[in-house]
Design a protein around this motif. Structure first.
Motif, PDB file in Angstrom:
ATOM      1  N   HIS A 129       3.742  59.420   1.155  1.00 17.07           N
ATOM      2  CA  HIS A 129       3.236  58.301   0.360  1.00 17.07           C
ATOM      3  C   HIS A 129       3.738  58.462  -1.075  1.00 17.07           C
ATOM      4  CE1 HIS A 129      -0.412  55.447  -0.407  1.00 17.07           C
ATOM      5  NE2 HIS A 129       0.609  55.163  -1.199  1.00 17.07           N
ATOM      6  N   CYS A 130       4.666  57.599  -1.465  1.00 20.29           N
ATOM      7  CA  CYS A 130       5.335  57.702  -2.769  1.00 20.29           C
ATOM      8  C   CYS A 130       4.700  56.728  -3.757  1.00 20.29           C
ATOM      9  CB  CYS A 130       6.819  57.396  -2.626  1.00 20.29           C
ATOM     10  SG  CYS A 130       7.655  58.426  -1.404  1.00 20.29           S
ATOM     11  N   HIS A 131       4.593  57.172  -5.021  1.00 25.42           N
ATOM     12  CA  HIS A 131       3.903  56.392  -6.041  1.00 25.42           C
ATOM     13  C   HIS A 131       4.824  56.125  -7.231  1.00 25.42           C
ATOM     14  CE1 HIS A 131      -0.174  56.716  -4.240  1.00 25.42           C
ATOM     15  NE2 HIS A 131       0.349  57.802  -3.705  1.00 25.42           N
ATOM     16  N   ARG A 156       7.539  58.868   8.354  1.00 21.48           N
ATOM     17  CA  ARG A 156       7.436  57.501   7.835  1.00 21.48           C
ATOM     18  C   ARG A 156       7.099  57.538   6.336  1.00 21.48           C
ATOM     19  NH1 ARG A 156       9.258  54.088  11.583  1.00 21.48           N
ATOM     20  NH2 ARG A 156       7.611  52.527  11.426  1.00 21.48           N
ATOM     21  N   THR A 157       7.333  56.406   5.673  1.00 17.15           N
ATOM     22  CA  THR A 157       7.106  56.362   4.224  1.00 17.15           C
ATOM     23  C   THR A 157       6.337  55.112   3.815  1.00 17.15           C
ATOM     24  OG1 THR A 157       9.291  55.348   3.932  1.00 17.15           O
ATOM     25  CG2 THR A 157       9.121  57.731   3.583  1.00 17.15           C
ATOM     26  N   VAL A 158       5.466  55.294   2.824  1.00 18.61           N
ATOM     27  CA  VAL A 158       4.779  54.203   2.132  1.00 18.61           C
ATOM     28  C   VAL A 158       5.169  54.296   0.661  1.00 18.61           C
ATOM     29  CG1 VAL A 158       2.571  53.129   1.573  1.00 18.61           C
ATOM     30  CG2 VAL A 158       2.807  54.455   3.663  1.00 18.61           C
ATOM     31  N   PHE A 159       5.426  53.166   0.052  1.00 15.37           N
ATOM     32  CA  PHE A 159       5.718  53.155  -1.378  1.00 15.37           C
ATOM     33  C   PHE A 159       4.702  52.263  -2.078  1.00 15.37           C
ATOM     34  CE2 PHE A 159       7.748  51.478  -5.217  1.00 15.37           C
ATOM     35  CZ  PHE A 159       8.081  52.672  -5.835  1.00 15.37           C
ATOM     36  N   TYR A 219       6.489  50.800   4.701  1.00 11.54           N
ATOM     37  CA  TYR A 219       5.490  49.857   4.187  1.00 11.54           C
ATOM     38  C   TYR A 219       5.448  49.957   2.673  1.00 11.54           C
ATOM     39  CZ  TYR A 219       3.446  48.462   8.668  1.00 11.54           C
ATOM     40  OH  TYR A 219       3.241  47.924   9.919  1.00 11.54           O
ATOM     41  N   ILE A 220       4.986  48.855   2.053  1.00  8.09           N
ATOM     42  CA  ILE A 220       4.824  48.777   0.601  1.00  8.09           C
ATOM     43  C   ILE A 220       3.373  48.412   0.326  1.00  8.09           C
ATOM     44  CG2 ILE A 220       5.571  47.624  -1.519  1.00  8.09           C
ATOM     45  CD1 ILE A 220       8.120  46.763   0.145  1.00  8.09           C
ATOM     46  N   THR A 221       2.769  49.070  -0.637  1.00  9.42           N
ATOM     47  CA  THR A 221       1.443  48.653  -1.086  1.00  9.42           C
ATOM     48  C   THR A 221       1.470  48.462  -2.593  1.00  9.42           C
ATOM     49  OG1 THR A 221       0.444  50.823  -1.596  1.00  9.42           O
ATOM     50  CG2 THR A 221       0.427  50.117   0.719  1.00  9.42           C
ATOM     51  N   THR A 222       0.509  47.708  -3.067  1.00 13.58           N
ATOM     52  CA  THR A 222       0.255  47.644  -4.499  1.00 13.58           C
ATOM     53  C   THR A 222      -1.246  47.628  -4.710  1.00 13.58           C
ATOM     54  OG1 THR A 222       0.893  46.599  -6.576  1.00 13.58           O
ATOM     55  CG2 THR A 222       0.349  45.128  -4.743  1.00 13.58           C
ATOM     56  N   VAL A 223      -1.688  47.612  -5.948  1.00 11.01           N
ATOM     57  CA  VAL A 223      -3.032  48.095  -6.261  1.00 11.01           C
ATOM     58  C   VAL A 223      -4.101  47.010  -6.372  1.00 11.01           C
ATOM     59  CG1 VAL A 223      -2.235  50.244  -7.292  1.00 11.01           C
ATOM     60  CG2 VAL A 223      -2.351  48.166  -8.689  1.00 11.01           C
ATOM     61  N   TRP A 252       1.109  45.285   1.423  1.00 13.92           N
ATOM     62  CA  TRP A 252      -0.354  45.265   1.426  1.00 13.92           C
ATOM     63  C   TRP A 252      -0.871  45.395  -0.003  1.00 13.92           C
ATOM     64  CZ3 TRP A 252      -3.497  47.716   5.880  1.00 13.92           C
ATOM     65  CH2 TRP A 252      -2.871  47.480   7.115  1.00 13.92           C
ATOM     66  N   GLY A 253      -1.850  44.566  -0.356  1.00 18.91           N
ATOM     67  CA  GLY A 253      -2.567  44.733  -1.621  1.00 18.91           C
ATOM     68  C   GLY A 253      -3.868  45.473  -1.361  1.00 18.91           C
ATOM     69  N   ILE A 254      -3.990  46.687  -1.868  1.00 18.72           N
ATOM     70  CA  ILE A 254      -5.183  47.510  -1.645  1.00 18.72           C
ATOM     71  C   ILE A 254      -5.749  47.888  -3.014  1.00 18.72           C
ATOM     72  CG2 ILE A 254      -6.135  49.564  -0.561  1.00 18.72           C
ATOM     73  CD1 ILE A 254      -3.688  49.624   1.272  1.00 18.72           C
ATOM     74  N   LEU A 255      -6.938  47.411  -3.277  1.00 12.98           N
ATOM     75  CA  LEU A 255      -7.549  47.614  -4.593  1.00 12.98           C
ATOM     76  C   LEU A 255      -7.769  49.095  -4.871  1.00 12.98           C
ATOM     77  CD1 LEU A 255      -8.773  45.845  -6.900  1.00 12.98           C
ATOM     78  CD2 LEU A 255     -10.990  46.217  -5.804  1.00 12.98           C
ATOM     79  N   ASN A 256      -7.414  49.506  -6.081  1.00 11.50           N
ATOM     80  CA  ASN A 256      -7.721  50.870  -6.499  1.00 11.50           C
ATOM     81  C   ASN A 256      -9.232  51.076  -6.559  1.00 11.50           C
ATOM     82  OD1 ASN A 256      -5.159  51.882  -6.777  1.00 11.50           O
ATOM     83  ND2 ASN A 256      -5.034  51.514  -8.976  1.00 11.50           N
ATOM     84  N   GLY A 257      -9.649  52.298  -6.324  1.00 10.96           N
ATOM     85  CA  GLY A 257     -11.049  52.657  -6.478  1.00 10.96           C
ATOM     86  C   GLY A 257     -11.257  53.485  -7.736  1.00 10.96           C
ATOM     87  N   LEU A 258     -12.481  53.897  -7.921  1.00 16.60           N
ATOM     88  CA  LEU A 258     -12.867  54.691  -9.079  1.00 16.60           C
ATOM     89  C   LEU A 258     -13.537  55.962  -8.584  1.00 16.60           C
ATOM     90  CD1 LEU A 258     -12.994  54.465 -12.228  1.00 16.60           C
ATOM     91  CD2 LEU A 258     -15.339  53.629 -11.940  1.00 16.60           C
TER      92      LEU A 258
END
Length: 485
Positions: A129-131, A156-159, A219-223, A252-258
């Motif tokens: 999982h790359c950031h 596999r990779t997620v960015f 796959y690609i995600t954002t925050v 995928w849009g996945i909301l950041n948590g706290l």
């Protein structure tokens, strides 16, 4: 057991310049350790405090490409194993980032070193999982240079895009030289835009490392979900909207948590007086008065006090704040600012502090302790960002009973529900049009509610404090994504 490796340029508590560090420090801890072995790898910056460096143990060291030193150190903290890529030449400076020209070489080295180290450290991830752009070449190397090695087949990779504005951009000639990637990676449509003018020399073509991560990842995600939609448009995509529209079914849009352990007003030892959703009505005033005293503002627990805790850059909406500062200071309102950034904005807030010393306090610095005190001590937080992928400040403010006043973009739109005075719903004040007067209108509305209907204001605060933006729900979505892969 699923093996996941986070690759990041920063991570709390070791090194932090922004929200990326918070995500990579808190998200791994949200997973069930009986099902997920999540480890994190980052550079071993000289800037990492000695208390952490002294706990590190050397795992392995070797020569990458028979010429470049790579050391791997490790430590375990809160049940998570962290690896550190060690190289004094690249990471021996006093700060994590230099200028883009140097950073391109440093993080190309980092990305390749991560993959080169994996067969030697006894950990084979199912998913890497790359950031952000600093790790964006990992999927590119994995699917080109490293595909001949059976060890890497099937990984596999997620960015994850944390901020699309920062992409690791230079010309093809330089990025090919620092990365050593085959020339096929620099054809239009890969690390280069498919709309590249091919009549000019190839070495001069504009090249984006982040584009490589978007093309080569599984796959690609954002925050946030809203930001996932925004970056598919020309206005917000910063030249990458074409690839994001093309790969929208893998985005995928996945909301950041706290991190609700770190940010908890009921247990926070950095604030003046702890409080909860049941006691904020009395105890939050104590925090405000003590904060005013510490910052040498006139002590008045009843005056509406606004805060800004932010990097001081154009993105954060400070251009429209500047327009309304004199009008703002003509009202019965105080403003407390904490942050560093562009010299123009640093000097802007210093100027207003000198002009309105009883109403404006500007602390041009980074201070985690003071940030906690501000979240606990102010009544409302200004987050008027021109764009905001997710944003953590509004999540912290809700947690601390501080009402957010935000621009309806990205994660701000997804996390702050506009106040409705007729239905008595909402958790903050939201403006849609990016103008100074739209911002001022929401501040006026907040001021009217605060001074004329304190009971309604307290109910607004209470609704915000009861919201749950911990990693609990977001981590479930990541688990779903990992399972699909």
């Amino acid at each position: 057991m699923k093996n996941i490796l986070f690759v990041t340029s920063e991570c709390v508590p070791f090194v932090k310049t922004g929200g990326l560090a918070d995500v990579c420090g808190s998200l791994p801890k949200a997973f069930d350790k009986s099902e997920y072995d999540i480890r994190v790898i980052l550079p071993n910056y000289h800037a990492i405090k000695e208390e952490w460096r002294n706990q590190m143990e050397t795992v392995y060291y070797f020569q990458m490409d028979n010429r470049i030193y790579v050391g791997i150190k490790t430590l375990v903290l809160d049940g998570i194993r962290y690896y550190f890529v060690d190289n004094e030449q690249y990471f021996g400076g006093l700060v994590p980032y230099y200028d883009m020209f140097q950073d391109l070489e440093r993080f190309a080295y980092f990305s390749k070193a991560v993959l080169s180290a994996l067969p030697l450290i006894g950990f084979r991830p199912d998913i890497i999982h790359c950031h952000d752009w600093q790790s964006s070449l990992v999927p590119v190397y994995l699917n080109t240079v490293f595909q001949g090695d059976p060890f890497f087949r099937g990984i596999r990779t997620v960015f994850t895009i944390h901020n699309i504005r920062f992409q690791g951009t230079w010309d093809v000639g330089h990025i090919q030289w620092v990365s050593g990637l085959p020339w096929e990676c620099f054809e239009p449509g890969r690390l280069v835009s498919p709309y590249q003018d091919t009549s000019i020399p190839k070495n001069s073509w504009n090249c984006s490392m982040m584009r490589g991560g978007l093309v080569y990842s599984d796959y690609i995600t954002t925050v946030s979900n809203s930001y996932a939609g925004e970056i598919q448009t020309a206005n917000f995509g910063d030249g990458l909207d074409d690839i994001l529209r093309w790969r929208r079914e893998r985005l995928w849009g996945i909301l950041n948590g706290l991190d609700y352990d770190e940010w908890n007003p009921a247990k926070d030892k950095k604030i003046y007086k702890t409080y909860s959703v049941k006691s904020f009505r009395e105890r939050k005033k104590v925090n405000k008065t003590e904060l005013q005293k510490e910052l040498k503002l006139k002590e008045n627990p009843d005056v509406l006090t606004l805060g800004i805790v932010s990097r001081l850059t154009d993105q954060k909406g400070l251009d429209i704040v500047n327009i309304i500062m004199d009008e703002l200071c003509s009202r019965e309102i105080n403003l407390i600012v904490l942050g560093t950034g562009a010299e123009y904005y640093e000097n802007m807030f210093r100027y207003y502090q000198s002009k309105y010393p009883d109403k404006v306090s500007a602390r041009i610095m980074y201070s985690d302790d003071l940030a906690h005190k501000i979240y606990a001590g102010v009544d409302a937080l200004l987050v008027p960002s021109a764009f905001e992928p997710c944003g953590l400040t509004q999540l912290i403010s809700l947690r601390y009973g501080t009402v957010p006043i935000v621009h309806a973009v990205g994660g701000l739109r997804d996390t702050v529900e506009p106040y409705n005075e007729f239905e008595e719903t909402g958790t903050g004040f939201v403006f849609n049009e990016y103008t100074a007067w739209a911002l001022m209108d929401r501040i006026n509305h907040a001021s009217w509610l605060y001074y004329n209907h304190k009971d309604r204001w307290d109910n607004l605060v209470e609704r915000g404090m009861k919201k749950d933006f911990s990693w609990k729900e977001s981590s479930k979505i990541y688990q779903d994504l990992y399972s699909r892969m």
